[in-house]
Design a protein around this motif. Structure first.
Motif, PDB file in Angstrom:
ATOM      1  N   SER A 124     115.892  50.644  55.531  1.00 27.88           N
ATOM      2  CA  SER A 124     114.897  49.563  55.533  1.00 27.88           C
ATOM      3  C   SER A 124     113.583  50.155  56.021  1.00 27.88           C
ATOM      4  O   SER A 124     113.507  51.355  56.282  1.00 27.88           O
ATOM      5  N   HIS A 156     117.725  43.612  52.921  1.00 27.76           N
ATOM      6  CA  HIS A 156     118.097  43.561  54.349  1.00 27.76           C
ATOM      7  C   HIS A 156     118.762  42.216  54.666  1.00 27.76           C
ATOM      8  O   HIS A 156     119.805  42.162  55.326  1.00 27.76           O
ATOM      9  N   SER A 173     120.663  48.520  59.363  1.00 25.78           N
ATOM     10  CA  SER A 173     119.330  48.752  58.795  1.00 25.78           C
ATOM     11  C   SER A 173     118.538  49.614  59.754  1.00 25.78           C
ATOM     12  O   SER A 173     118.412  49.273  60.934  1.00 25.78           O
TER      13      SER A 173
END
Ligand code: G4F
Length: 343
Positions: A124, A156, A173
């Motif tokens: 991410s 996400h 993430s």
């Protein structure tokens, strides 16, 4: 011996991560899109490349993902493959969504069918914070302004948080702020600056052009950031972590730091699109061009990585000036040698 599968193995992060995992005794597989180029030519460190098992496939193709997971039987999957260019994402929004959002969906679904205990790292990004005021941490509001940031945020929410909560999948993430190195792609602003200035210093190029000089980024060293990716997958339970240096500089600061590293004096004059930077002889070496501005800009990123520092025991080793000098000197050495060989 642990087994890792890395998507996006040919990129900057894939290459540093593979190298790092090999030092930790992992067996490493890399998922790679088939092209006419030899894979050995696409990953620049040959000693590392020879120890990686290359599997052909890509995030648009579930069958190839399934085959890669079956063949590598990974304990850990690192999803680094992406359409990672924010500027380009305005021009190819569907492609960006296809790879950055649906791509992760295909990967988690195939992984869960084969081994629901697998641990997954999702790349991410701080771009998901968009216009949110700095400093940004795990509790900050997400407000992306680019198709890239939107696709990453959706991935996400749906596949990291969603699958973790609903299916109990171990997926993390990494909210990574900008991370650079001598292996950084040439279209990102940092590498564009260090390559251009190195060539100008050697007399191989007259000038170059940039867009927004005032955007601020929290720039760290990619080699430091891959350690954090690995640490995230070694914890008792999955979570999300901001990875950043806590220091933010503008694009203009980066240009000035690279000039210092290369011992080049510059002076700025003019404003907006008419601004230029001149060298010590008064020759214009940098201009501003509208085409390098984005339709929407993330103005100010500054990460607060307290959680990663406390829970993972992670901290960056390379600071801003060290990073810029590393990149500038590497490009200077490269073009000096290349020029010498040609000459
Ligand atoms: O180097 P950039 O293209 O990186 P950007 O957009 O911050 O994205 C990078 O970091 C993200 C993490 O926050 C990643 F998720 C993403 O995949 C990628 O790795 O641009 C940095 C800044 C921008 O504000 C841009 O407008 O530099 C500004 N800029 C000014 N002139 C330029 C240029 N960017 C590029 N690429 N080229 C220019 O000529």
């Amino acid at each position: 011996m642990k087994r890792a599968l890395i998507t996006g193995i040919t990129g900057q992060d894939g290459s540093y991560l593979a190298e790092y995992l090999l030092t930790k005794g992992y067996q490493v597989w890399g998922l790679m899109r088939r092209t006419s180029l030899d894979p050995l030519l696409r990953i620049n460190d040959l000693t590392v490349t020879r120890r990686i098992n290359i599997l052909y496939g890509n995030l648009r193709d579930s069958a190839s993902i399934q085959r890669a997971i079956e063949e590598s039987q990974p304990n850990e999957i690192y999803n680094l493959a992406a359409q990672s260019d924010v500027g380009i994402s305005f021009k190819v929004p569907e492609e960006t969504m296809e790879v950055n959002y649906y791509g992760l969906g295909r990967l988690v679904n195939e992984a869960m069918k084969i081994n629901s205990q697998v641990r997954i790292y999702q790349a991410s990004t701080s771009e998901m914070f968009g216009k949110t005021k700095p400093p940004q941490n795990e509790n900050s509001h997400f407000a992306p302004v680019s198709p890239y940031g939107e696709a990453k945020l959706k991935a996400h929410e749906d596949f990291v948080k969603g699958y973790r909560n609903t299916h109990g999948l171990y997926i993390c993430s990494g909210l990574l702020f900008n991370h650079e190195s001598p292996k950084r792609g040439e279209h990102f602003v940092t590498r564009k600056i260090t390559i251009s200035l190195a060539k100008i210093k050697l007399g191989l190029q007259d000038s170059f052009a940039l867009g927004n000089l005032e955007a601020k980024r929290d720039w760290g060293y990619a080699g430091d950031y891959v350690r954090a990716m690995h640490l995230m997958l070694q914890q008792d339970s999955p979570d999300d972590y901001v990875i950043a240096t806590g220091e933010s500089r503008s694009v203009r600061d980066f240009v000035e730091a690279a000039c210092r590293a290369l011992d080049m004096k510059i002076t700025w004059s003019g404003k907006g699109l008419d601004e230029v930077a001149k060298d010590k002889d008064g020759k214009t070496i940098l201009t501003i061009r509208k085409e390098f501005y984005r339709p929407a800009e993330v103005d100010y990123l500054l990460g607060d990585s307290t959680k990663a520092r406390e829970k993972l025991g992670w901290k960056p080793e390379v600071d801003f000036n060290g990073l810029v000098a590393m990149m500038a000197k590497s490009d200077l050495d490269f073009f000096r040698k290349e020029n010498h060989t040609r000459g």
